[in-house]
Design an enzyme around this catalytic site. Structure first.
Site, PDB file in Angstrom:
ATOM      1  N   ILE A   1      -7.013 -14.262   5.488  1.00  0.00           N
ATOM      2  CA  ILE A   1      -6.259 -14.090   4.258  1.00  0.00           C
ATOM      3  C   ILE A   1      -6.976 -13.020   3.439  1.00  0.00           C
ATOM      4  O   ILE A   1      -8.171 -12.783   3.619  1.00  0.00           O
ATOM      5  CB  ILE A   1      -6.102 -15.407   3.458  1.00  0.00           C
ATOM      6  CG1 ILE A   1      -7.459 -16.061   3.164  1.00  0.00           C
ATOM      7  CG2 ILE A   1      -5.191 -16.367   4.175  1.00  0.00           C
ATOM      8  CD1 ILE A   1      -7.353 -17.332   2.345  1.00  0.00           C
ATOM      9  N   ASP A   2      -6.249 -12.360   2.575  1.00  0.00           N
ATOM     10  CA  ASP A   2      -6.802 -11.232   1.830  1.00  0.00           C
ATOM     11  C   ASP A   2      -7.955 -11.649   0.922  1.00  0.00           C
ATOM     12  O   ASP A   2      -8.066 -12.817   0.538  1.00  0.00           O
ATOM     13  CB  ASP A   2      -5.709 -10.581   0.975  1.00  0.00           C
ATOM     14  CG  ASP A   2      -4.586  -9.989   1.806  1.00  0.00           C
ATOM     15  OD1 ASP A   2      -4.844  -9.651   2.974  1.00  0.00           O
ATOM     16  OD2 ASP A   2      -3.467  -9.886   1.290  1.00  0.00           O
ATOM     17  N   LYS A   3      -8.762 -10.673   0.556  1.00  0.00           N
ATOM     18  CA  LYS A   3      -9.915 -10.911  -0.303  1.00  0.00           C
ATOM     19  C   LYS A   3      -9.544 -11.702  -1.557  1.00  0.00           C
ATOM     20  O   LYS A   3     -10.204 -12.681  -1.911  1.00  0.00           O
ATOM     21  CB  LYS A   3     -10.544  -9.570  -0.700  1.00  0.00           C
ATOM     22  CG  LYS A   3     -11.652  -9.677  -1.747  1.00  0.00           C
ATOM     23  CD  LYS A   3     -12.062  -8.312  -2.262  1.00  0.00           C
ATOM     24  CE  LYS A   3     -13.030  -8.436  -3.427  1.00  0.00           C
ATOM     25  NZ  LYS A   3     -13.342  -7.132  -4.047  1.00  0.00           N
TER      26      LYS A   3
ATOM     27  N   ARG B   1       3.032 -10.465   0.071  1.00  0.00           N
ATOM     28  CA  ARG B   1       2.975  -9.432  -0.967  1.00  0.00           C
ATOM     29  C   ARG B   1       4.024  -8.349  -0.722  1.00  0.00           C
ATOM     30  O   ARG B   1       4.709  -7.905  -1.652  1.00  0.00           O
ATOM     31  CB  ARG B   1       1.573  -8.832  -1.016  1.00  0.00           C
ATOM     32  CG  ARG B   1       0.495  -9.861  -1.345  1.00  0.00           C
ATOM     33  CD  ARG B   1      -0.904  -9.362  -1.021  1.00  0.00           C
ATOM     34  NE  ARG B   1      -1.303  -8.274  -1.900  1.00  0.00           N
ATOM     35  CZ  ARG B   1      -2.409  -7.581  -1.729  1.00  0.00           C
ATOM     36  NH1 ARG B   1      -3.225  -7.835  -0.709  1.00  0.00           N
ATOM     37  NH2 ARG B   1      -2.725  -6.611  -2.572  1.00  0.00           N
TER      38      ARG B   1
ATOM     39  N   THR C   1      -6.834 -13.441  -2.144  1.00  0.00           N
ATOM     40  CA  THR C   1      -6.030 -14.640  -1.901  1.00  0.00           C
ATOM     41  C   THR C   1      -6.990 -15.785  -1.631  1.00  0.00           C
ATOM     42  O   THR C   1      -7.907 -15.654  -0.823  1.00  0.00           O
ATOM     43  CB  THR C   1      -5.094 -14.441  -0.691  1.00  0.00           C
ATOM     44  OG1 THR C   1      -4.207 -13.359  -0.948  1.00  0.00           O
ATOM     45  CG2 THR C   1      -4.285 -15.696  -0.413  1.00  0.00           C
TER      46      THR C   1
END
EC number: 5.4.99.-
Length: 303
Positions: free
Chosen positions: A137-139, A237, A141
């Site tokens: 998962i993104d930084k 996103r 998130t």
């Protein structure tokens, strides 16, 4: 080093050499290709060129991909919220602001650095830089991730991801009032041709499906839950922006004027999968961090 060649076609006439190489190497960023050019790893007709050189029919582009030196990943004593752990896997609640694995720009302070300190037995399928990492998962998130401790577990969890058997539900706050209670976004995602640092909905992208339902509407904002069928980079996103409801606080895909939440308001709330060895369905849930609910309270008080 690996060497490659390409002959410029009529369709590519007057196209910048860095753009042509970006199209040929879709997994390499435009900035990385420009660094190849700066370091003389790219030639046209056996001569070094600048990134803005506009190619002509029959030009022979030659390039070499320099060997990437493997990162040394060091165990670091970083606190982790471990939701579940056994001899085969562990489930972690990743905080907002933490990168999942080391990269050129993030050599320390990542989830992998913390995992290596916590346990020595992580699967090696993704190499030394991403041990145990089944999905990311993104930084910015927050939320739940499953980590494999051995290759058998890693392979079986990856198969569940591919066959859409792993359940992943997210909470998000988006701009705009979504007028319907539920929806499905089925739109392919790939590199944005106008900005190689972004993903976008593109005709030649990989299939991507996101389901969403409205939890609560506010003037100018909506609190939603999303369920992923696929796991493309930045999927929620990109998809929410595509239908006109970008995430609050998103610096990459959100509007210029948004709430200051230090990154997108997105939390991986629910994670479910079949344990590869126990063959039992396991499901975990964690509430979003405090900032998320503080943002909702701010929105409520604003109308």
């Amino acid at each position: 080093m690996s060497s490659y060649q390409h002959i410029v076609t009529e369709e590519q006439v007057k196209t910048r050499v860095d753009k042509i190489l970006s199209d040929i190497n879709p997994d390499i960023s435009r900035s990385q290709i420009q660094s190849w050019i700066t370091d003389n790893h790219v030639t046209v007709n056996n001569e070094p060129v600048k990134a803005n050189y506009k190619c002509q029919v029959g030009d022979e582009i030659g390039w070499t991909i320099p060997e990437v030196k493997p990162l040394q990943v060091i165990a670091e004593n970083i606190p982790l919220e471990i939701v579940y752990e056994d001899s085969d896997l562990l489930v972690v609640n990743k905080p907002k602001g933490m990168v999942v694995h080391p990269s050129a720009g993030h050599r320390s302070g990542t989830l992998v650095n913390a995992l290596l300190y916590h346990c020595n037995d992580l699967s090696g399928i993704n190499g030394v830089e991403r041990p145990g990492i089944v999905h990311r998962i993104d930084k910015d998130t927050s939320g739940l991730l499953v980590v494999a401790k051995n290759d058998y577990t890693h392979i079986h969890l990856s198969e569940q991801l591919s066959s859409k058997e792993i359940m992943r539900k997210y909470e998000a706050i988006v701009h705009g009032e979504i007028p319907h209670k539920t929806g499905m976004i089925d739109a392919p995602i790939g590199r944005d041709p106008k900005d190689r640092q972004k993903m976008g909905v593109v005709d030649n992208g990989k299939p991507a499906v996101t389901h969403f339902r409205v939890l609560e509407n506010y003037p100018d904002y909506t609190h939603i839950e999303c369920r992923l069928e696929t796991g493309r980079t930045h999927q929620i996103r990109v998809h929410m922006r595509y239908i006109g409801y970008p995430l609050v606080g998103d610096p990459k895909y959100g509007p210029r004027k948004t709430l200051d939440t230090n990154g997108q308001s997105l939390h991986a709330k629910v994670l479910g999968f079949t344990h590869p060895k126990k063959k039992e369905w396991m499901e975990f849930e964690r509430e979003a961090p405090a900032y998320f609910y503080e943002t909702l309270e701010y929105i409520k008080k604003s109308y």
